[in-house]
Enzyme design. Structure first.
Site, PDB file in Angstrom:
ATOM      1  CG  PHE A 256       4.187  13.469 -20.310  1.00  9.82           C
ATOM      2  CD1 PHE A 256       5.464  13.270 -20.796  1.00  9.82           C
ATOM      3  CD2 PHE A 256       3.479  14.569 -20.750  1.00  9.82           C
ATOM      4  CE1 PHE A 256       6.042  14.153 -21.692  1.00  9.82           C
ATOM      5  CE2 PHE A 256       4.042  15.469 -21.637  1.00  9.82           C
ATOM      6  CZ  PHE A 256       5.330  15.259 -22.108  1.00  9.82           C
ATOM      7  CG  ASP A 257      -0.593   8.488 -17.279  1.00 13.35           C
ATOM      8  OD1 ASP A 257      -0.298   8.705 -16.094  1.00 13.35           O
ATOM      9  OD2 ASP A 257      -1.702   8.770 -17.761  1.00 13.35           O
ATOM     10  CB  VAL A 258       4.002   5.491 -21.208  1.00 14.56           C
ATOM     11  CG1 VAL A 258       5.075   4.468 -21.558  1.00 14.56           C
ATOM     12  CG2 VAL A 258       2.627   4.968 -21.618  1.00 14.56           C
TER      13      VAL A 258
END
Length: 409
Positions: free
Chosen positions: A181-183
């Site tokens: 989810f960072d990506v």
């Protein structure tokens, strides 16, 4: 150095840069923001990475490390940037940071919501002197009731429901192998930034673009969130199986498992023919996807009985030739090697001359332009003097171009 590094060099890249002239003030750290700003830097934007005296957290996230001692986590998302150390608690440094924001076309930050206001670097303060700014904020859970929650990807994987989907049925939940989810939030932020720059081109006005890991999770879980929103179904862990398709998972062969992804009836028929059981595709229980999915426990043994007669590599060749989507389960090393064999040139030289280091290729191809790989991930404060001198000069001046080490005396 990787043995499969591509032969592409900076001299081969076309001169046109898609984001030439765009200045990005990067006040982000760790992953989501740095990934977004690296992608912008790859496309020609000038990215100034503002770091505290202790530096980006990922500088200390080791192992693994490159042969020169630089952590690979930090190196993964910080090429094509200049690093300047500014302590925002110091008056002079804070003034320099505000001057950078006043000159920037884009500002990216992932402080806790409201965390930059005390430094005069929140959106309203920056836009007051720089109304054209495209100001990108990335948080964990947004700016409402979730504003105080820490924005770590693992927490979002847990709270979004992703971990409830990852692992074997009846087993414990697992995190994904990357900070997914960072990506996603970094990618979504990049889309938002580019859209806002297009809007500014038309209107002259900037705007505040907000992304959160949780919002990216809700969007990025696609069919799984829609199962609940649209049908009231709460998905559960299914291992490598797919809730709506079969076969679309790992199946056993004579040695290793093979991913088989027969996504429609025609592909399933070809699979049955290659396996030597064409009658299975004629069976009314399995002729259509809905039946195969509902009766997967009946169908799987019929397929694996045939698959166990040959190794995975042999079936991969046979099924691929017949047009049945499939693939071996590879290690990361094997994955990079597969990409190289397919002509995707996954590894590039970042930097020039003796400073060139291996990096992972920008994910997109452009017919009239090409990404750049000019600046290796910088050392902490490596460009502080250069950036400070530029900020002390007239606003009409541009940052000096990156020296060409290959032509330097």
């Amino acid at each position: 150095m990787s043995p499969i590094r591509t032969s592409v060099r900076q001299a081969d890249i076309l001169d046109e840069r898609l984001l030439d002239g765009v200045l990005v003030a990067d006040f982000s750290r760790v992953l989501a923001g740095p990934y977004a700003t690296m992608l912008l830097g790859d496309l020609g934007a000038t990215v100034v990475k503002v770091e505290s005296p202790t530096g980006d957290d990922t500088r200390t996230w080791v192992p693994p490390v490159r042969p020169d001692g630089v952590g690979t986590y930090y190196a993964a998302v910080n090429r094509n940037k200049r690093s300047v150390v500014l302590d925002l608690r110091d008056d002079a440094d804070r003034d320099a940071a505000c001057e950078l924001a006043a000159r920037a076309d884009v500002l990216v930050e992932n402080f806790r919501p409201g965390g930059l206001a005390k430094f005069g670097l929140d959106y309203d303060s920056v836009a007051a002197t720089n109304p054209g700014i495209v100001y990108s904020s990335i948080s964990g859970f947004g700016t409402a009731q979730g504003a105080a929650l820490p924005g770590y990807d693992l927490i979002v994987q847990a709270m979004s429901g992703l971990m409830s989907l990852t692992g074997d049925p009846g087993g414990p939940p697992y995190r994904a192998g990357i900070s997914v989810f960072d990506v996603m939030a970094g990618l979504h932020s990049t889309i938002g930034i580019l859209a806002a720059l297009r809007h500014r081109d038309r209107t002259g006005r900037g705007q505040h673009v907000e992304a959160s890991l949780m919002a990216s999770a809700m969007s990025g879980l696609v069919n799984q969130t829609m199962a609940y929103v649209g049908a009231g179904v709460t998905p559960t862990r299914m291992g490598n199986a797919h809730p709506s398709l079969f076969p679309y998972e790992a199946l056993a062969t004579a040695d290793d498992d093979l991913i088989v992804a027969a996504g429609n009836d025609a592909q399933f028929r070809r699979l049955a023919e290659v396996l030597g059981v064409p009658e299975v595709a004629d069976d009314p229980r399995f002729a259509e996807n809905a039946g195969r999915t509902a009766r997967r426990e009946e169908l799987r043994p019929l397929l694996e009985e045939r698959l166990r007669t040959k190794p995975a590599t042999a079936w991969f060749d046979l099924l691929t030739e017949a047009g049945v989507p499939c693939g071996p389960i590879a290690s990361i090393a094997q994955g990079v090697e597969h990409a190289a064999k397919l002509g995707l040139e996954p590894v590039v030289d970042v930097g020039r001359g003796e400073r060139a280091v291996p990096g992972v290729r920008h994910p997109l191809d452009y017919s009239a332009s090409a990404p750049r790989y000019e600046i290796p991930p910088p050392g902490l404060g490596e460009h502080t003097d250069e950036v400070r001198a530029w900020l002390a000069g007239p606003r009409s001046a541009s940052l000096p171009s990156v020296p060409d080490e290959e032509s330097a005396p």
